[in-house]
Design a protein around this motif. Structure first.
Motif, PDB file in Angstrom:
ATOM      1  N   UNK A 117      11.303 -14.945   3.122  1.00  0.00           N
ATOM      2  CA  UNK A 117      10.003 -14.273   2.963  1.00  0.00           C
ATOM      3  C   UNK A 117      10.192 -12.829   2.528  1.00  0.00           C
ATOM      4  N   UNK A 118      11.160 -12.162   3.144  1.00  0.00           N
ATOM      5  CA  UNK A 118      11.407 -10.771   2.793  1.00  0.00           C
ATOM      6  C   UNK A 118      11.889 -10.644   1.350  1.00  0.00           C
ATOM      7  N   UNK A 119      12.761 -11.569   0.938  1.00  0.00           N
ATOM      8  CA  UNK A 119      13.286 -11.541  -0.426  1.00  0.00           C
ATOM      9  C   UNK A 119      12.186 -11.830  -1.447  1.00  0.00           C
ATOM     10  N   UNK A 120      11.304 -12.762  -1.114  1.00  0.00           N
ATOM     11  CA  UNK A 120      10.215 -13.098  -2.025  1.00  0.00           C
ATOM     12  C   UNK A 120       9.243 -11.934  -2.176  1.00  0.00           C
ATOM     13  N   UNK A 121       8.945 -11.249  -1.074  1.00  0.00           N
ATOM     14  CA  UNK A 121       8.057 -10.098  -1.142  1.00  0.00           C
ATOM     15  C   UNK A 121       8.675  -8.986  -1.979  1.00  0.00           C
ATOM     16  N   UNK A 122       9.982  -8.763  -1.800  1.00  0.00           N
ATOM     17  CA  UNK A 122      10.655  -7.727  -2.566  1.00  0.00           C
ATOM     18  C   UNK A 122      10.636  -8.038  -4.053  1.00  0.00           C
ATOM     19  N   UNK A 123      10.839  -9.313  -4.397  1.00  0.00           N
ATOM     20  CA  UNK A 123      10.848  -9.701  -5.809  1.00  0.00           C
ATOM     21  C   UNK A 123       9.470  -9.610  -6.422  1.00  0.00           C
ATOM     22  N   UNK A 124       8.440  -9.835  -5.596  1.00  0.00           N
ATOM     23  CA  UNK A 124       7.071  -9.841  -6.123  1.00  0.00           C
ATOM     24  C   UNK A 124       6.452  -8.456  -6.196  1.00  0.00           C
ATOM     25  N   UNK A 125       7.076  -7.471  -5.538  1.00  0.00           N
ATOM     26  CA  UNK A 125       6.509  -6.120  -5.527  1.00  0.00           C
ATOM     27  C   UNK A 125       6.866  -5.410  -6.816  1.00  0.00           C
TER      28      UNK A 125
END
Length: 251
Positions: A117-125
């Motif tokens: 989840x953290x990695x996905x949020x970072x990639x989407x920001x």
């Protein structure tokens, strides 16, 4: 589908964990040693690597160091070594999570999902967009400043890409950016990172800073403005704003 690699030399444990994570809808591969992990990574990258420390050909600390130098995969160390020094070394070398055996597979699953989840949020920001006048949303101040993202655990230079931080790197930088320019003592850094008083004979803090400087410069092209303060500790000597300040300026 997220890709997971389990590196564990104990066959039954590896097979059971691979089977469990496969039932959790992950794409899971297993390896018994560091050399097998290397071959699997050549076949395709991994999102998360679950890594034992006691491996037959190369210890997990060395493997973690190599992974951090060449891969953006999250690392979960899963080991029977419960000593504080082992935990500190593992986290300093880049592990995102350190779990001690025996462990419930549900906890491993939960940690993997949290990391993803953290990695996905970072990639989407998205990176801060420029306005028509060429200014970033935060104005002139943010264009000159480093941005410390205490939500996604990243540090971003005034120019260049944001750099993801491990748990230890995040804790270290969070101490320094609270009061830019003001030195933080080695004692305070040691207590924050390990829960123990600083050992004058230990070089662990210096090693952490050296690796962090190399990582930031390699990934962003900018030198991290963290300087040693003789007889005291370290200070962040650049201009820095937190993600909360940046968000408020953008709004």
């Amino acid at each position: 589908m997220a890709s997971i690699i389990v590196v564990e030399d104990e066959t039954d444990l590896r097979d059971d964990l691979v089977e469990y994570l496969d039932r959790c809808a992950f794409d899971v591969r297993g390896a018994s040693r560091g050399s097998e992990l290397d071959r699997l990574l050549e076949d395709g990258p991994a999102d998360v690597i679950v890594l034992d420390i006691n491996l037959p050909d190369e210890d997990g600390f060395s493997v973690a160091r190599r992974i951090r130098a060449s891969s953006s995969a999250a690392i979960i160390m899963l080991t029977a070594r419960s000593g504080l020094i082992d935990r500190v070394i593992g986290l300093e070398l880049g592990a995102d999570v350190y779990l001690v055996k025996p462990v419930d597979f549900r906890e491993v699953e939960a940690q993997i999902k949290a990391l993803l989840r953290r990695m996905q949020k970072a990639a989407a920001t998205p990176a801060p967009a420029e306005t028509a006048s060429g200014a970033a949303p935060g104005g002139a101040e943010s264009r000159k400043s480093w941005v410390f993202d205490d939500i996604e655990w990243r540090i971003q230079p005034p120019t260049g890409s944001a750099v993801p931080l491990t748990a230890t790197e995040y804790k270290f930088l969070s101490l320094l950016v609270t009061a830019p320019g003001e030195p933080v003592s080695r004692q305070d850094i040691s207590v924050a990172l390990t829960g123990r008083d600083w050992d004058p004979y230990s070089r662990s803090i210096d090693s952490l800073v050296r690796r962090l400087r190399i990582k930031v410069e390699e990934r962003s092209g900018c030198a991290l403005p963290v300087q040693a303060v003789h007889g005291v500790g370290y200070a962040f000597v650049g201009t820095v704003v937190s993600s909360a300040v940046e968000d408020g300026a953008a709004g």
